[in-house]
Design a protein around this motif. Structure first.
Motif, mmCIF file in Angstrom:
data_model
loop_
_atom_site.group_PDB
_atom_site.id
_atom_site.type_symbol
_atom_site.label_atom_id
_atom_site.label_comp_id
_atom_site.label_asym_id
_atom_site.label_seq_id
_atom_site.Cartn_x
_atom_site.Cartn_y
_atom_site.Cartn_z
ATOM 1 N N GLU A 186 -5.604 -84.660 -20.417
ATOM 2 C CA GLU A 186 -6.305 -83.670 -21.317
ATOM 3 C C GLU A 186 -5.169 -82.572 -21.374
ATOM 4 N N SER A 234 -9.159 -84.904 -26.423
ATOM 5 C CA SER A 234 -8.982 -83.371 -27.118
ATOM 6 C C SER A 234 -9.753 -82.292 -26.206
ATOM 7 N N ASP A 235 -9.674 -81.034 -26.820
ATOM 8 C CA ASP A 235 -9.658 -80.479 -26.003
ATOM 9 C C ASP A 235 -10.948 -80.241 -25.622
ATOM 10 N N GLN A 262 -13.246 -92.786 -26.079
ATOM 11 C CA GLN A 262 -11.643 -91.590 -26.351
ATOM 12 C C GLN A 262 -11.662 -92.018 -24.160
#
Lengths: 129, 129
Positions: free
Chosen positions: A21, A27-28, A46
């Motif tokens: 991350e 993604s956050d 992801q």
DNA sequence: TGTAAAACCTATAGTAACTATAGGGTCAAG
DNA sequence: CTTGACCCTATAGTTACTATAGGTTTTACA
């Protein structure tokens, strides 16, 4: 799901997930009120993409490039192919090196009968030359 | 000779030589009045031993072990052989991994004809699965 | 003899891709 | 209401170097 569950389902350690991350490979995530990370299936996908790339020894920087490319679906995929070919070159190069190592190590090992003294050991001799 | 000359004759960078010294792979050299390191042929030989080991991908810790063993010339050389065999195992293991990588990367590359869009790229598809 | 450049010195930070720890906060169960 | 499981951030450690900063010593040349 929280990070512990993502960790278990993905097989990545919690620290690694947080590290990915931080490096921008994931993604956050959403956060709970208490600031816990919350993931959904997309996040899992992801992460699995990243994991698959890593299993091919693709560097994090190159994985980031691949992710960026994925986000431009209409562009030509030649750059993707380029990247994979470079990766293949790396693998081939390393394999050649390892083959040479293997031969030398085997030769060294064969000169040692293991009930000699170190002084007369063929391995040490060949390392000294 | 001073470190610059040792660096040139050995092919090791100056920093690397100082690093090996710090890690205990080279004995502490004499110093000039002005605190410059002074080396002789023995030091060059030590460095070349380390270099040769490194070219076989032997870790610094294992090189240190080999150096310690070299200093016990009457002991049995079986531990030397052991170490080399472990190194061979490492190399073999890594070669297996690389072979598998190579196959997958080649397959991926072959599914890409390079004038597709990223959206329909076989490579990205296989990375996604 | 003066000085400038080249070579040397130590100490520290950066590299890749994580792992491990310290020192805390949150939450569910009993 | 407290205990234990889980989570958080920030930082340090790993390997084998490489690179830098900031300083000292030596060498070469005018």
């Amino acid at each position: 799901m929280k990070i512990g569950e993502l960790s278990k389902t993905s097989g990545c350690s919690i620290q690694t997930i947080r590290y990915y991350e931080k490096e921008g490979l994931l993604s956050d995530p959403e956060r709970t009120e208490g600031n816990f990370r919350l993931y959904d299936v997309t996040a899992l996908k992801q992460l699995e993409f990243v994991k698959h790339c890593r299993s091919l020894d693709i560097s994090l920087i190159d994985i980031k490039r691949l992710i960026d490319l994925k986000n431009k679906p209409e562009e030509s995929c030649s750059s993707v192919n380029e990247l994979i070919k470079q990766q293949l070159d790396l693998v081939n190069k390393r394999m050649k090196e390892l083959k040479a190592l293997k031969i030398e190590l085997q030769q060294m090992s064969s000169t040692c009968n293991s009930d000699n003294t170190i002084e007369r050991c063929g391995i040490i001799k060949s390392l000294d030359s």
